[in-house]
Design a protein around this motif. Structure first.
Motif, mmCIF file in Angstrom:
data_model
loop_
_atom_site.group_PDB
_atom_site.id
_atom_site.type_symbol
_atom_site.label_atom_id
_atom_site.label_comp_id
_atom_site.label_asym_id
_atom_site.label_seq_id
_atom_site.Cartn_x
_atom_site.Cartn_y
_atom_site.Cartn_z
ATOM 1 N N LEU A 298 6.580 12.575 4.777
ATOM 2 C CA LEU A 298 6.268 10.979 5.265
ATOM 3 C C LEU A 298 7.265 10.275 4.827
ATOM 4 N N THR A 299 8.351 10.728 4.091
ATOM 5 C CA THR A 299 9.139 9.773 3.383
ATOM 6 C C THR A 299 10.121 9.243 4.230
ATOM 7 N N ASP A 300 10.400 9.629 5.215
ATOM 8 C CA ASP A 300 11.072 8.602 6.220
ATOM 9 C C ASP A 300 10.400 8.052 7.470
ATOM 10 N N LYS A 301 9.152 8.153 7.217
ATOM 11 C CA LYS A 301 8.366 7.248 8.241
ATOM 12 C C LYS A 301 7.828 6.180 7.756
ATOM 13 N N GLY A 302 7.166 5.307 8.710
ATOM 14 C CA GLY A 302 6.734 3.998 8.348
ATOM 15 C C GLY A 302 5.730 3.798 7.541
ATOM 16 N N TRP A 325 8.090 8.042 -0.934
ATOM 17 C CA TRP A 325 8.065 7.029 0.027
ATOM 18 C C TRP A 325 8.855 5.560 -0.380
ATOM 19 N N LEU A 326 8.501 5.325 -1.531
ATOM 20 C CA LEU A 326 9.079 3.950 -2.167
ATOM 21 C C LEU A 326 10.314 4.265 -2.765
ATOM 22 N N ALA A 327 10.714 5.419 -3.195
ATOM 23 C CA ALA A 327 12.155 5.644 -3.766
ATOM 24 C C ALA A 327 13.144 5.135 -2.853
ATOM 25 N N GLY A 328 14.106 4.204 -3.173
ATOM 26 C CA GLY A 328 15.231 3.959 -2.268
ATOM 27 C C GLY A 328 14.871 2.646 -1.285
ATOM 28 N N ARG A 329 13.581 2.492 -1.401
ATOM 29 C CA ARG A 329 13.227 1.280 -0.257
ATOM 30 C C ARG A 329 13.308 -0.108 -1.252
ATOM 31 N N ASP A 330 13.537 -1.175 -0.392
ATOM 32 C CA ASP A 330 13.624 -2.426 -0.921
ATOM 33 C C ASP A 330 12.051 -2.881 -1.475
ATOM 34 N N ALA A 331 11.759 -3.103 -2.746
ATOM 35 C CA ALA A 331 10.471 -3.278 -2.893
ATOM 36 C C ALA A 331 9.758 -4.339 -2.340
ATOM 37 N N LEU A 332 10.284 -5.487 -1.948
ATOM 38 C CA LEU A 332 9.409 -6.557 -1.466
ATOM 39 C C LEU A 332 9.362 -6.193 -0.007
ATOM 40 N N GLY A 333 10.214 -5.597 0.604
ATOM 41 C CA GLY A 333 10.267 -5.340 2.204
ATOM 42 C C GLY A 333 9.069 -4.083 2.294
ATOM 43 N N ALA A 334 9.050 -3.203 1.149
ATOM 44 C CA ALA A 334 8.164 -2.161 1.294
ATOM 45 C C ALA A 334 6.631 -2.582 1.045
ATOM 46 N N ALA A 335 6.656 -3.394 0.074
ATOM 47 C CA ALA A 335 5.085 -4.193 -0.114
ATOM 48 C C ALA A 335 4.775 -4.860 1.332
#
Length: 487
Positions: A298-302, A325-335
């Motif tokens: 699921l790492t590359d999924k929404g 899933w969180l690794a490498g994502r912008d934290a604010l955008g991911a939240a």
């Protein structure tokens, strides 16, 4: 109320490059590669693509098996695998079926993949080999050829009492059970599984208490067949196998060659899937349409796919998946994406919100702006306040009473859907009702799609009889209010 969960727990697979190295190191495939490199203009095969008898001693020598009494047999097996996987190309037998002249063979197109292909190419080659060895493993055992060869010289397959589909389904089932024992929390893990237990899992009915003598005999027969099959599968790198002690195979009426210790289950065979075996069995399951997730899928999924996907994951695997899933994502955008995905009134939404909250718990202060944005949201405002309070945030507005009870209903609905620990759920229910006097009088009025079902569950699970009765009354009121009927 339960959402659809994956059929199997998620497996943790090694990286493709590491699995590809394991594949090339599998003894049978390594031997097939060596024979493919040896094959040339002087290599002779029969109409079926098998090495002619005169070639077998040289093939065994190439493999360093000249001192092994079964060396030529092993060489023949490795050659067949080389042909089946395209490592070796042979002349079409139909072109020379009317001649006694042997055919020729040489390196096949797939030999180049061994050194020049990607890890996925190598694993594809290994999976082709797995398919070929699986087919050999479910083939009939021809102990007495004279009894099954007809007057015309053809094999009478009806006399074999052999159904290829039944045999294949049985071995598929055994490998599936071994896979499940390996990936389940509390299962075998990386440890070996006793062969009797594996055979019994396929033969003994789930509702049977003490197995009958007939069933025990079926288990014994299954063990002996599996012993033969795992001996074939092991050289492909699929399993590590400790065979059945030959002393236990003494004919009836004969004395065993060594004292039999009935308590030593390891003498009856022990088997475990290798990391490569886990990959291979999962690949066959996926091809058959079985839902067999892997950590990292699921790492590359929404965010919506993540929250829905981990609904049936054990806690440890869910945490690994969300951290990846969180690794490498912008934290604010991911939240923000997680909070958007957590909304909804469908049956799976409470569990999505629970997993959203657990995923947000892995994030730091960077997520705070996104969390504060949903403080006034009826569905998310409660979990937002919990997240902020756990971090000691300032200026967290007190929730309205309706939001407190809505969050309580939502949390219990999620716990019911997650098939969690019953005692923990009871403690959650009793803690909530203990902290809020008049809980049930307020709860039945809450506009949550799971209100009635949650109150009914509280009536079943609450260990205080008076509170349980109040919960059942509240559930009736909730159903009357919405006009819905019980299950």
């Amino acid at each position: 109320m339960s959402a659809e969960h994956p059929t199997l727990p998620p497996v943790r697979l090694r990286a493709d490059a590491e699995l590809a190295r394991d594949a090339l190191a599998a003894p049978l495939l390594a031997q097939a590669v060596r024979l493919a490199r040896w094959a040339g203009p002087g290599t002779r095969v029969d109409a079926g693509g098998e090495l002619v008898d005169e070639q077998l001693p040289e093939a065994a020598e190439v493999l360093g098996l000249t001192d092994d009494e079964d060396g030529e047999t092993w060489a023949g097996d490795a050659w067949r695998l080389a042909v089946d996987t395209g490592l070796v190309a042979v002349e079409d037998g139909e072109e020379r079926e009317d001649t006694d002249e042997p055919g020729r063979a040489g390196p096949g197109e797939n030999l180049a993949l061994v050194t020049g292909g990607s890890p996925q190419d190598v694993l594809g080659l290994w999976l082709d080999g797995f398919d070929a060895v699986f087919a050999d493993a479910v083939a009939p055992v021809l102990d007495d050829l004279d009894a099954i060869v007809g007057e015309d010289g053809e094999i009478d397959f009806d006399a074999l009492d052999w159904d290829p589909e039944v045999e294949a389904e049985f071995l598929e089932g055994v490998l599936g059970n071994l896979y499940l024992l390996t990936v389940s929390e509390g299962g075998a893990g990386d440890g070996p599984v006793p062969l009797p237990a594996l055979a019994a899992s396929m033969v003994v009915p789930d509702d049977m208490g003490e197995p009958t003598d007939d069933v025990l005999e079926q288990v014994s027969d299954a063990m002996m067949r599996l012993d033969e099959q795992f001996r074939l599968l092991e050289p492909m790198g699929l399993v590590e196998y400790q065979p059945v002690d030959e002393a236990l195979m003494a004919e009836e009426g004969e004395e065993p060659a060594a004292p039999v210790d009935d308590e030593d289950v390891t003498r009856y065979g022990m088997v475990r899937l290798t990391p490569l075996g886990l990959y291979g069995v999962r690949a066959r399951m996926l091809e058959a349409g079985v839902d067999a997730p892997a950590v990292g899928d699921l790492t590359d999924k929404g965010a919506e796919a993540l929250l829905d996907g981990i609904a049936g994951y054990p806690e440890t695997a869910a945490r690994e998946e969300t951290a990846a899933w969180l690794a490498g994502r912008d934290a604010l955008g991911a939240a923000r994406e997680l909070l958007r995905a957590a909304r909804g009134a469908d049956a799976g939404s409470p569990l999505r919100r629970l997993h959203c909250q657990q995923t947000l718990s892995l994030m730091g202060a960077e997520a705070e702006p996104a969390v504060r944005e949903v403080l006034d949201d009826a569905e998310l405002g409660g979990l937002a306040r919990v997240w902020l309070a756990e971090r000691g945030a300032a200026d967290v507005p007190a929730p309205p009473e309706s939001m407190i009870f809505w969050l309580a209903i939502d949390t219990i609905a999620a716990q019911l859907d997650s098939d969690g620990d019953l005692q923990e759920l009871q403690e959650l229910i009793e803690g909530l009702t203990g902290r809020h006097s008049g809980f049930f009088e307020a709860a039945w009025r809450i506009d949550h799609p799971a209100t009635a079902e949650v109150l009914e569950a509280m009536g079943r699970l609450h260990r205080d009889k008076t509170a349980a009765k109040e919960a059942r009354k509240a559930a009736f009121k909730a159903r009357s209010r919405t006009g819905s009927s019980g299950v």
